[in-house]
Design a protein around this motif. Structure first.
Motif, PDB file in Angstrom:
ATOM      1  N   ALA A   1      46.153  56.305  43.009  1.00  0.00           N
ATOM      2  CA  ALA A   1      45.006  57.179  43.284  1.00  0.00           C
ATOM      3  C   ALA A   1      43.985  56.491  44.187  1.00  0.00           C
ATOM      4  O   ALA A   1      43.485  57.100  45.140  1.00  0.00           O
ATOM      5  CB  ALA A   1      44.355  57.609  41.972  1.00  0.00           C
ATOM      6  N   LEU A   2      43.666  55.241  43.896  1.00  0.00           N
ATOM      7  CA  LEU A   2      42.686  54.537  44.720  1.00  0.00           C
ATOM      8  C   LEU A   2      43.207  54.302  46.129  1.00  0.00           C
ATOM      9  O   LEU A   2      42.443  54.369  47.098  1.00  0.00           O
ATOM     10  CB  LEU A   2      42.285  53.215  44.049  1.00  0.00           C
ATOM     11  N   THR A   3      44.496  54.048  46.253  1.00  0.00           N
ATOM     12  CA  THR A   3      45.089  53.920  47.588  1.00  0.00           C
ATOM     13  C   THR A   3      44.965  55.238  48.329  1.00  0.00           C
ATOM     14  O   THR A   3      44.564  55.275  49.496  1.00  0.00           O
ATOM     15  CB  THR A   3      46.574  53.500  47.494  1.00  0.00           C
ATOM     16  N   ALA A   4      45.296  56.329  47.668  1.00  0.00           N
ATOM     17  CA  ALA A   4      45.253  57.642  48.302  1.00  0.00           C
ATOM     18  C   ALA A   4      43.840  58.023  48.739  1.00  0.00           C
ATOM     19  O   ALA A   4      43.662  58.673  49.770  1.00  0.00           O
ATOM     20  CB  ALA A   4      45.823  58.706  47.369  1.00  0.00           C
ATOM     21  N   LEU A   5      42.845  57.601  47.973  1.00  0.00           N
ATOM     22  CA  LEU A   5      41.469  57.886  48.384  1.00  0.00           C
ATOM     23  C   LEU A   5      41.169  57.265  49.747  1.00  0.00           C
ATOM     24  O   LEU A   5      40.471  57.865  50.557  1.00  0.00           O
ATOM     25  CB  LEU A   5      40.475  57.350  47.357  1.00  0.00           C
ATOM     26  N   GLY A   6      41.673  56.054  49.960  1.00  0.00           N
ATOM     27  CA  GLY A   6      41.515  55.416  51.252  1.00  0.00           C
ATOM     28  C   GLY A   6      40.154  54.810  51.514  1.00  0.00           C
ATOM     29  O   GLY A   6      39.946  54.188  52.547  1.00  0.00           O
ATOM     30  N   ASN A   7      39.208  54.972  50.614  1.00  0.00           N
ATOM     31  CA  ASN A   7      37.854  54.473  50.840  1.00  0.00           C
ATOM     32  C   ASN A   7      37.297  53.722  49.636  1.00  0.00           C
ATOM     33  O   ASN A   7      36.091  53.668  49.452  1.00  0.00           O
ATOM     34  CB  ASN A   7      36.920  55.631  51.204  1.00  0.00           C
ATOM     35  N   ALA A   8      38.180  53.168  48.838  1.00  0.00           N
ATOM     36  CA  ALA A   8      37.748  52.508  47.603  1.00  0.00           C
ATOM     37  C   ALA A   8      38.343  51.111  47.492  1.00  0.00           C
ATOM     38  O   ALA A   8      38.824  50.712  46.435  1.00  0.00           O
ATOM     39  CB  ALA A   8      38.138  53.367  46.402  1.00  0.00           C
ATOM     40  N   ALA A   9      38.306  50.360  48.585  1.00  0.00           N
ATOM     41  CA  ALA A   9      38.945  49.037  48.602  1.00  0.00           C
ATOM     42  C   ALA A   9      38.441  48.095  47.511  1.00  0.00           C
ATOM     43  O   ALA A   9      39.260  47.426  46.871  1.00  0.00           O
ATOM     44  CB  ALA A   9      38.802  48.392  49.983  1.00  0.00           C
ATOM     45  N   PRO A  10      37.132  48.010  47.245  1.00  0.00           N
ATOM     46  CA  PRO A  10      36.710  47.089  46.176  1.00  0.00           C
ATOM     47  C   PRO A  10      37.316  47.447  44.816  1.00  0.00           C
ATOM     48  O   PRO A  10      37.776  46.565  44.085  1.00  0.00           O
ATOM     49  CB  PRO A  10      35.185  47.221  46.162  1.00  0.00           C
ATOM     50  N   GLN A  11      37.324  48.745  44.494  1.00  0.00           N
ATOM     51  CA  GLN A  11      37.898  49.171  43.220  1.00  0.00           C
ATOM     52  C   GLN A  11      39.415  48.983  43.222  1.00  0.00           C
ATOM     53  O   GLN A  11      40.005  48.603  42.207  1.00  0.00           O
ATOM     54  CB  GLN A  11      37.538  50.633  42.930  1.00  0.00           C
ATOM     55  N   LEU A  12      40.047  49.246  44.360  1.00  0.00           N
ATOM     56  CA  LEU A  12      41.493  49.048  44.459  1.00  0.00           C
ATOM     57  C   LEU A  12      41.849  47.593  44.199  1.00  0.00           C
ATOM     58  O   LEU A  12      42.801  47.302  43.471  1.00  0.00           O
ATOM     59  CB  LEU A  12      42.007  49.508  45.831  1.00  0.00           C
ATOM     60  N   LYS A  13      41.096  46.670  44.757  1.00  0.00           N
ATOM     61  CA  LYS A  13      41.372  45.244  44.542  1.00  0.00           C
ATOM     62  C   LYS A  13      41.268  44.880  43.062  1.00  0.00           C
ATOM     63  O   LYS A  13      42.100  44.146  42.535  1.00  0.00           O
ATOM     64  CB  LYS A  13      40.421  44.384  45.373  1.00  0.00           C
ATOM     65  N   VAL A  14      40.242  45.404  42.397  1.00  0.00           N
ATOM     66  CA  VAL A  14      40.098  45.140  40.956  1.00  0.00           C
ATOM     67  C   VAL A  14      41.316  45.661  40.204  1.00  0.00           C
ATOM     68  O   VAL A  14      41.856  44.984  39.322  1.00  0.00           O
ATOM     69  CB  VAL A  14      38.788  45.769  40.408  1.00  0.00           C
TER      70      VAL A  14
ATOM     71  N   LEU B   1      52.558  44.350  36.103  1.00  0.00           N
ATOM     72  CA  LEU B   1      53.168  44.787  37.355  1.00  0.00           C
ATOM     73  C   LEU B   1      53.448  43.570  38.229  1.00  0.00           C
ATOM     74  O   LEU B   1      52.712  42.586  38.191  1.00  0.00           O
ATOM     75  CB  LEU B   1      52.241  45.747  38.109  1.00  0.00           C
ATOM     76  N   THR B   2      54.487  43.660  39.029  1.00  0.00           N
ATOM     77  CA  THR B   2      54.783  42.577  39.965  1.00  0.00           C
ATOM     78  C   THR B   2      54.161  42.898  41.317  1.00  0.00           C
ATOM     79  O   THR B   2      53.802  44.051  41.601  1.00  0.00           O
ATOM     80  CB  THR B   2      56.302  42.400  40.149  1.00  0.00           C
ATOM     81  N   ARG B   3      54.066  41.885  42.163  1.00  0.00           N
ATOM     82  CA  ARG B   3      53.566  42.114  43.519  1.00  0.00           C
ATOM     83  C   ARG B   3      54.460  43.121  44.255  1.00  0.00           C
ATOM     84  O   ARG B   3      53.963  43.981  44.974  1.00  0.00           O
ATOM     85  CB  ARG B   3      53.482  40.800  44.293  1.00  0.00           C
ATOM     86  N   ASP B   4      55.768  42.994  44.070  1.00  0.00           N
ATOM     87  CA  ASP B   4      56.692  43.929  44.725  1.00  0.00           C
ATOM     88  C   ASP B   4      56.460  45.362  44.247  1.00  0.00           C
ATOM     89  O   ASP B   4      56.488  46.301  45.052  1.00  0.00           O
ATOM     90  CB  ASP B   4      58.150  43.525  44.483  1.00  0.00           C
ATOM     91  N   GLU B   5      56.244  45.552  42.959  1.00  0.00           N
ATOM     92  CA  GLU B   5      55.994  46.903  42.443  1.00  0.00           C
ATOM     93  C   GLU B   5      54.692  47.469  43.009  1.00  0.00           C
ATOM     94  O   GLU B   5      54.640  48.642  43.415  1.00  0.00           O
ATOM     95  CB  GLU B   5      55.937  46.890  40.914  1.00  0.00           C
ATOM     96  N   ILE B   6      53.661  46.660  43.051  1.00  0.00           N
ATOM     97  CA  ILE B   6      52.378  47.111  43.587  1.00  0.00           C
ATOM     98  C   ILE B   6      52.516  47.476  45.064  1.00  0.00           C
ATOM     99  O   ILE B   6      52.018  48.515  45.510  1.00  0.00           O
ATOM    100  CB  ILE B   6      51.284  46.057  43.351  1.00  0.00           C
ATOM    101  N   THR B   7      53.232  46.655  45.808  1.00  0.00           N
ATOM    102  CA  THR B   7      53.463  46.938  47.223  1.00  0.00           C
ATOM    103  C   THR B   7      54.193  48.266  47.387  1.00  0.00           C
ATOM    104  O   THR B   7      53.840  49.091  48.236  1.00  0.00           O
ATOM    105  CB  THR B   7      54.251  45.792  47.878  1.00  0.00           C
ATOM    106  N   GLU B   8      55.202  48.517  46.574  1.00  0.00           N
ATOM    107  CA  GLU B   8      55.957  49.779  46.647  1.00  0.00           C
ATOM    108  C   GLU B   8      55.089  50.977  46.275  1.00  0.00           C
ATOM    109  O   GLU B   8      55.203  52.047  46.895  1.00  0.00           O
ATOM    110  CB  GLU B   8      57.197  49.719  45.755  1.00  0.00           C
ATOM    111  N   ILE B   9      54.236  50.824  45.275  1.00  0.00           N
ATOM    112  CA  ILE B   9      53.324  51.915  44.886  1.00  0.00           C
ATOM    113  C   ILE B   9      52.447  52.284  46.081  1.00  0.00           C
ATOM    114  O   ILE B   9      52.278  53.461  46.412  1.00  0.00           O
ATOM    115  CB  ILE B   9      52.436  51.486  43.688  1.00  0.00           C
ATOM    116  N   ILE B  10      51.906  51.276  46.729  1.00  0.00           N
ATOM    117  CA  ILE B  10      51.012  51.515  47.869  1.00  0.00           C
ATOM    118  C   ILE B  10      51.786  52.114  49.043  1.00  0.00           C
ATOM    119  O   ILE B  10      51.314  53.069  49.683  1.00  0.00           O
ATOM    120  CB  ILE B  10      50.279  50.218  48.257  1.00  0.00           C
TER     121      ILE B  10
END
Length: 137
Positions: A72-85, A95-104
């Motif tokens: 959801a935060l990725t899709a918003l496209g304007n919530a980078a600080p919250q996305l990083k958290v 979650l693994t880094r690979d899973e997070i990358t695939e989600i994004i």
């Protein structure tokens, strides 16, 4: 999340504090602390509603909740600080880094390439300290 962290007998604020600590750790505490001098009531709302109420609902585990949140935060496209958290929280709940990358990357289909690119660059920032530690830097 463990059942004790979502005890229905506890106040929403107490549940929220415990859930935030389990999910986001120090990063979540920093967000709440940063609000203390400008909007302490908003910090309370943040603890009570998303963490004390929503994250403590049955039906999804923390891993699934963070998948949804990162998407959801990725899709918003304007919530980078919250996305990083929440990328850090995703790592914290398994979650693994690979899973997070695939989600994004999946969000490029639904939210567009700019939103996915912003998300990937946010993930890269979150992953950097961990990558440096793994390489011995």
């Amino acid at each position: 999340m463990t059942q004790q962290n979502c005890n229905a007998d506890d106040s929403r604020l107490e549940r929220g504090r415990r859930a935030l600590a389990e999910i986001d750790g120090e990063a979540g505490e920093k967000v709440v602390a940063a609000l203390a001098d400008i909007a302490p009531d908003f910090a309370t709302y943040l603890l009570e509603f998303p963490f004390g109420d929503i994250y403590c609902r049955p039906g999804l585990d923390l891993r699934a909740r963070e998948i949804a949140t990162i998407a959801a935060l990725t899709a918003l496209g304007n919530a980078a600080p919250q996305l990083k958290v929440h990328i850090a929280a995703g790592l914290n709940v398994g979650l693994t880094r690979d899973e997070i990358t695939e989600i994004i990357m999946q969000m490029a289909v639904y939210a567009g390439f700019p939103a996915a690119l912003n998300g990937l660059f946010a993930a890269k920032e979150v992953f950097a300290p961990q990558s440096a530690a793994e390489s011995g830097a």
